[in-house]
Design a protein around this motif. Structure first.
Motif, mmCIF file in Angstrom:
data_model
loop_
_atom_site.group_PDB
_atom_site.id
_atom_site.type_symbol
_atom_site.label_atom_id
_atom_site.label_comp_id
_atom_site.label_asym_id
_atom_site.label_seq_id
_atom_site.Cartn_x
_atom_site.Cartn_y
_atom_site.Cartn_z
ATOM 1 N N TRP A 54 -17.586 51.060 -85.346
ATOM 2 C CA TRP A 54 -18.690 50.858 -84.401
ATOM 3 C C TRP A 54 -19.031 49.379 -84.182
ATOM 4 O O TRP A 54 -19.979 49.064 -83.478
ATOM 5 N N TYR A 55 -18.262 48.485 -84.780
ATOM 6 C CA TYR A 55 -18.484 47.063 -84.494
ATOM 7 C C TYR A 55 -17.167 46.312 -84.626
ATOM 8 O O TYR A 55 -16.248 46.739 -85.326
ATOM 9 N N ILE A 56 -17.091 45.194 -83.922
ATOM 10 C CA ILE A 56 -15.973 44.261 -84.056
ATOM 11 C C ILE A 56 -16.578 42.875 -84.260
ATOM 12 O O ILE A 56 -17.198 42.318 -83.350
ATOM 13 N N CYS A 57 -16.422 42.344 -85.473
ATOM 14 C CA CYS A 57 -16.891 40.982 -85.756
ATOM 15 C C CYS A 57 -15.815 39.983 -85.357
ATOM 16 O O CYS A 57 -14.629 40.308 -85.340
ATOM 17 N N ASN A 58 -16.228 38.791 -85.049
ATOM 18 C CA ASN A 58 -15.294 37.706 -84.737
ATOM 19 C C ASN A 58 -15.626 36.558 -85.666
ATOM 20 O O ASN A 58 -16.631 35.872 -85.494
ATOM 21 N N CYS A 59 -14.773 36.370 -86.672
ATOM 22 C CA CYS A 59 -15.150 35.648 -87.883
ATOM 23 C C CYS A 59 -14.440 34.314 -88.057
ATOM 24 O O CYS A 59 -13.356 34.096 -87.521
ATOM 25 N N THR A 92 -15.203 39.292 -73.888
ATOM 26 C CA THR A 92 -15.847 38.728 -75.083
ATOM 27 C C THR A 92 -14.827 38.541 -76.202
ATOM 28 O O THR A 92 -14.796 37.503 -76.873
ATOM 29 N N LEU A 93 -13.950 39.542 -76.384
ATOM 30 C CA LEU A 93 -12.908 39.431 -77.399
ATOM 31 C C LEU A 93 -11.938 38.297 -77.068
ATOM 32 O O LEU A 93 -11.522 37.544 -77.957
ATOM 33 N N GLN A 94 -11.582 38.182 -75.814
ATOM 34 C CA GLN A 94 -10.662 37.119 -75.411
ATOM 35 C C GLN A 94 -11.294 35.745 -75.606
ATOM 36 O O GLN A 94 -10.623 34.803 -76.029
ATOM 37 N N ARG A 95 -12.579 35.645 -75.322
ATOM 38 C CA ARG A 95 -13.285 34.377 -75.519
ATOM 39 C C ARG A 95 -13.333 34.014 -77.010
ATOM 40 O O ARG A 95 -13.162 32.846 -77.380
ATOM 41 N N HIS A 155 -18.682 27.316 -83.653
ATOM 42 C CA HIS A 155 -18.041 28.443 -82.992
ATOM 43 C C HIS A 155 -19.061 29.226 -82.165
ATOM 44 O O HIS A 155 -20.255 29.142 -82.411
ATOM 45 N N PRO A 156 -18.599 29.998 -81.170
ATOM 46 C CA PRO A 156 -19.522 30.756 -80.323
ATOM 47 C C PRO A 156 -20.410 31.699 -81.116
ATOM 48 O O PRO A 156 -19.976 32.296 -82.113
ATOM 49 N N LEU A 157 -21.650 31.838 -80.682
ATOM 50 C CA LEU A 157 -22.605 32.733 -81.336
ATOM 51 C C LEU A 157 -22.516 34.165 -80.819
ATOM 52 O O LEU A 157 -22.511 35.126 -81.590
ATOM 53 N N ASP A 158 -22.473 34.317 -79.505
ATOM 54 C CA ASP A 158 -22.642 35.639 -78.889
ATOM 55 C C ASP A 158 -21.311 36.378 -78.791
ATOM 56 O O ASP A 158 -20.811 36.657 -77.701
ATOM 57 N N VAL A 159 -20.740 36.736 -79.951
ATOM 58 C CA VAL A 159 -19.432 37.397 -79.955
ATOM 59 C C VAL A 159 -19.379 38.595 -80.906
ATOM 60 O O VAL A 159 -18.302 39.088 -81.215
#
Length: 363
Positions: A250-255, A229-232, A197-201
């Protein structure tokens, strides 16, 4: 792989003191019977750093207050605090009087997430050893560390959408945005288990303009780039998660369940309620479903089952909305969850609720 690291920790070791102090926090740092918790701390802290950190307060104190309370030389305390601040091992902020202060930082979410620049193969294996041995005890506690928030495209106008449930509202409320690599995927890659999965998210937010200018290890974004970035991330099937409170996110992780230290708890540790669900749940329009199964690979929670048509296992659906964006027929959509749990209002409310749960667990 379960590589061992032979370090002897005497009963009065500062690492034992620090581990006990971190475990007393609402976030927890559960002890491991093989001392992998101490081995991990020994990689991150020098003995003197561990000694000082074990004696820090949960409230911001000035350099002078810390040195006087502990009867340590102020010059030495200043040097250690400066070094640990640069390593992301403690929290730096303002005291109640508006002066520069320092306080204890939880291991998760906190110390560990700050170690991206220091992450190497040894640290990655040490964390893995501890994670599989003991960290699940922290993930079992409620309220959970993280809360699922639906992908933007999955929410239609007929739904009651609270600001803390809208990823776009969270982006709009911020004045500065940045993105960094996911430390979980870096860690898993270093132990030979990359997930692809993508790293830079990993998105970081601030209510202060230019908050991330000049900060090493992250890339400053504008609002449109943050949304992209969220859409990606959503396109890759990643689940948006945030801290389990309504305000000051203050953060949004994409897990993902293959690498994320939180979501892995379901697959690797068997913890069903490892993350707080969103206020929504998927439903299937059986008239539109053509039984193609294209949505199945994208459900991180195992909530979709293919029979004659797609079926939803309701107690597994986290309301992330990823499946709704992957259905070519538009047969999947989100509806309001009848038994949705309202998250704590602030991070302090979250800590109070966790503290009550942790005290009961430790008693």
């Amino acid at each position: 792989m379960n590589q061992s690291f032979s370090v002897i920790f005497p009963p009065d070791s500062p690492y034992r003191q620090l581990a006990h102090k971190l475990d007393s926090l609402p976030n927890r740092f559960p002890p491991a019977d093989d001392e992998s918790d101490l081995q991990l701390l020994a990689k991150l802290f020098t003995p003197r750093e561990a000694d000082l950190t074990a004696n820090l307060s949960e409230d911001y104190e000035t350099l002078q207050q810390i040195s006087q309370r502990l009867d340590w030389n102020i010059g030495e305390v200043n040097t250690i605090l400066k070094d640990m601040s640069q390593k992301g091992l403690i929290s730096v902020g303002k005291t109640a009087q508006g002066r520069l202060g320092f306080k204890l930082l939880p291991f998760v979410v906190g110390i560990y997430e700050n170690q991206l620049s220091r992450m190497d193969a040894e640290l990655a294996q040490l964390f893995e050893n501890y994670y599989t041995r003991a960290f699940g005890k922290a993930l079992e506690k409620t309220p959970q560390f993280h809360r699922v928030i639906p992908v933007g495209k999955s929410l239609n106008k007929t739904l009651e959408i609270r600001p803390y449930e809208s990823v776009y509202d969270l982006i709009d409320q911020a004045q500065a945005w940045a993105v960094g690599d996911c430390i979980c995927r870096v860690q898993k890659s270093l132990i030979g288990e990359p997930c692809g999965h993508p790293l830079d998210v990993c998105l970081i937010l601030s209510d202060q303009t230019h908050a991330f200018d000049g900060v090493a290890g992250i890339r400053v974004l504008n609002r449109e780039e943050a949304i992209q970035t969220l859409q990606r991330a959503a396109e890759a099937g990643l689940v948006h998660t945030v801290s389990n409170n309504q305000k000051d996110i203050w953060y949004i992780c994409n897990c993902c369940t293959c690498s994320c230290g939180i979501l892995r708890g379901m697959v690797d540790l068997g913890i069903a309620n490892v993350v707080a669900y969103a206020a929504y749940i998927s439903q299937v329009n059986q008239d539109l479903c053509i039984n193609c199964g294209e949505c199945l690979p994208y459900c991180q929670f195992g909530a979709l089952v293919l029979t004659d048509t797609i079926q939803i296992i309701e107690n597994r659906c986290a309301g992330c909305g990823i499946c709704t964006t992957k259905c070519p027929q538009g047969a999947l959509s989100l509806i309001q969850r009848k038994d949705g749990i309202i998250p704590p209002l602030t991070s302090e409310d979250w800590r109070k609720a966790r503290h009550h749960s942790t005290k009961h667990d430790l008693s």
